[in-house]
Enzyme design. Structure first.
Site, PDB file in Angstrom:
ATOM      1  N   LEU A  33      -5.140  -4.115  -8.585  1.00 14.85           N
ATOM      2  CA  LEU A  33      -3.900  -3.943  -9.489  1.00 14.85           C
ATOM      3  C   LEU A  33      -3.600  -2.719 -10.299  1.00 14.85           C
ATOM      4  CD1 LEU A  33      -4.058  -7.452 -10.869  1.00 14.85           C
ATOM      5  CD2 LEU A  33      -2.870  -7.139  -8.819  1.00 14.85           C
ATOM      6  N   HIS A  37       2.214  -3.563 -10.581  1.00 20.14           N
ATOM      7  CA  HIS A  37       1.698  -5.264 -10.726  1.00 20.14           C
ATOM      8  C   HIS A  37       2.079  -5.744 -11.764  1.00 20.14           C
ATOM      9  CE1 HIS A  37      -0.905  -3.817  -6.990  1.00 20.14           C
ATOM     10  NE2 HIS A  37      -0.164  -4.943  -6.375  1.00 20.14           N
ATOM     11  N   GLY A 145       8.135  -6.794  -5.828  1.00 22.33           N
ATOM     12  CA  GLY A 145       8.555  -5.391  -6.295  1.00 22.33           C
ATOM     13  C   GLY A 145       9.411  -4.674  -5.164  1.00 22.33           C
ATOM     14  N   GLN A 151      10.536  -5.793   2.505  1.00 21.57           N
ATOM     15  CA  GLN A 151       9.680  -6.984   2.180  1.00 21.57           C
ATOM     16  C   GLN A 151      10.319  -7.749   1.287  1.00 21.57           C
ATOM     17  OE1 GLN A 151       5.164  -7.255   1.596  1.00 21.57           O
ATOM     18  NE2 GLN A 151       5.782  -7.323  -0.621  1.00 21.57           N
ATOM     19  N   VAL A 174       7.924   1.245  -9.814  1.00 18.02           N
ATOM     20  CA  VAL A 174       7.373   2.026 -10.910  1.00 18.02           C
ATOM     21  C   VAL A 174       6.346   3.211 -10.327  1.00 18.02           C
ATOM     22  CG1 VAL A 174       5.680   1.977 -12.895  1.00 18.02           C
ATOM     23  CG2 VAL A 174       6.874  -0.239 -12.346  1.00 18.02           C
TER      24      VAL A 174
HETATM   25  O1  PAF Z   1       2.914  -6.983  -1.222  1.00 17.57           O
HETATM   26  C1  PAF Z   1       2.038  -7.270  -1.198  1.00 17.57           C
HETATM   27  O2  PAF Z   1       0.972  -7.138  -1.823  1.00 17.57           O
HETATM   28  C2  PAF Z   1       1.715  -8.236   0.075  1.00 17.57           C
HETATM   29  O3  PAF Z   1       2.557  -7.844   0.918  1.00 17.57           O
HETATM   30  C3  PAF Z   1       1.989  -9.780  -0.249  1.00 17.57           C
HETATM   31  C4  PAF Z   1       3.411 -10.120  -0.889  1.00 17.57           C
HETATM   32  C5  PAF Z   1       1.143 -10.177  -1.493  1.00 17.57           C
HETATM   33  C6  PAF Z   1       1.694 -10.663   0.818  1.00 17.57           C
HETATM   34  O4  PAF Z   1       0.442 -10.514   1.137  1.00 17.57           O
END
Ligand code: PAF
Length: 281
Positions: A33, A37, A145, A151, A174
């Protein structure tokens, strides 16, 4: 902070919190992280009664020659960051899928281009894991994010299409002080790689400034971006409609400039909004 190590523990926790009438917020992650995050956690924290973070490096979203085996991990550091951010439950299962798992969730069209084209199967792996996670966590809101813009748009579509009862909340991208978009993979970068990586955001911001100054032709804006890039392998630099993710000729609606490139052995992605603002509702 509760530590939950299995799907069963996660589901039981969510059920109990739901029975208490608590609104649950959820930030799914693959760990290692960083401030990006934490900003997603901070975005949800005031909006919900209980905040859940998951850490699971999802094998389904890695291609055969990608970095699954060397994906960076730091469970202890991650736990501390979650605790400090006021997380109520950290879901960190060693395995997430049941034996014989045979289901895949695919979102068509939005996954045709960009990372969908250059990483076959990647976005199907993401939607499959996120569908399972959302069902286990039973959250009211989940934050993703804008760094992974495709995504985010694909998950938003999946949630609408399958009527999954969750609000998808976008979290602003960020950047480090030098402008590099935060990513767990930045840890791989040498000083020379990082210098090349910085040209990604320079290219995108050059495009954005040119558009703001009146240049609306995508062809010209892309040439401006291209001229700023210095990377080892350019995967794509594209200017697309922010909703449909299809290429545009003119910036006459909310648009996104997106780039993916390799510097050294590391694949980096970045994006900026261009033109009128996108409505998230
Ligand atoms: O963005 C991420 O870290 C990953 O693609 C997720 C959304 C946790 C799915 O594994």
């Amino acid at each position: 902070m509760d530590l939950l190590n299995s799907s069963e523990e996660m589901a039981a926790w969510a059920k109990a919190e739901g029975l208490k009438g608590h609104r649950i917020g959820f930030v799914p992650t693959m760990g290692f992280l960083h401030t990006g995050h934490v900003s997603l956690m901070e975005r949800l924290r005031p909006r919900v009664d209980r905040l859940v973070v998951s850490i699971y490096v999802n094998p389904l979203q890695f291609g055969p020659n990608e970095d699954l085996d060397r994906y960076p991990r730091d469970p202890e550091g991650d736990s501390k960051k979650c605790r400090d951010a006021g997380v109520d439950a950290l879901f960190m299962p060693p395995e997430l899928y049941p034996d014989g798992f045979s289901t895949a969730v695919t979102v068509d069209r939005l996954t045709d281009g960009l990372c969908g084209a250059s990483r076959p199967g990647h976005l199907d792996g993401v939607t499959t894991v996120v569908a399972r996670l959302l069902n286990l966590v039973r959250c009211d809101e989940a934050c993703f994010g804008e760094k992974d813009f495709q995504q985010l748009m694909v998950i938003r579509r999946m949630v609408r299409d399958l009527a999954i009862p969750v609000q998808i909340v976008p979290g602003p991208l960020v950047r480090d002080a030098d402008g590099l978009a935060l990513s767990s993979r930045n840890k791989y970068l040498s000083t020379a790689d990082r210098a090349k990586g910085l040209t990604l955001h320079r290219a995108l911001f050059a495009m954005r400034e040119a558009e703001a100054a009146g240049e609306k032709r995508a062809r010209v804006l892309l040439a401006i971006g291209q001229a700023s890039l210095d990377v080892d392998v350019l995967d794509y630099l594209e200017l697309v409609d922010a909703e449909t993710l299809t290429a545009i000729e003119h910036v006459d609606r909310p648009a996104r400039a997106l780039v993916a490139a390799k510097v050294g052995n590391t694949r980096l992605i970045d994006n900026v909004a261009i033109g009128p603002e996108l409505s998230w509702t």
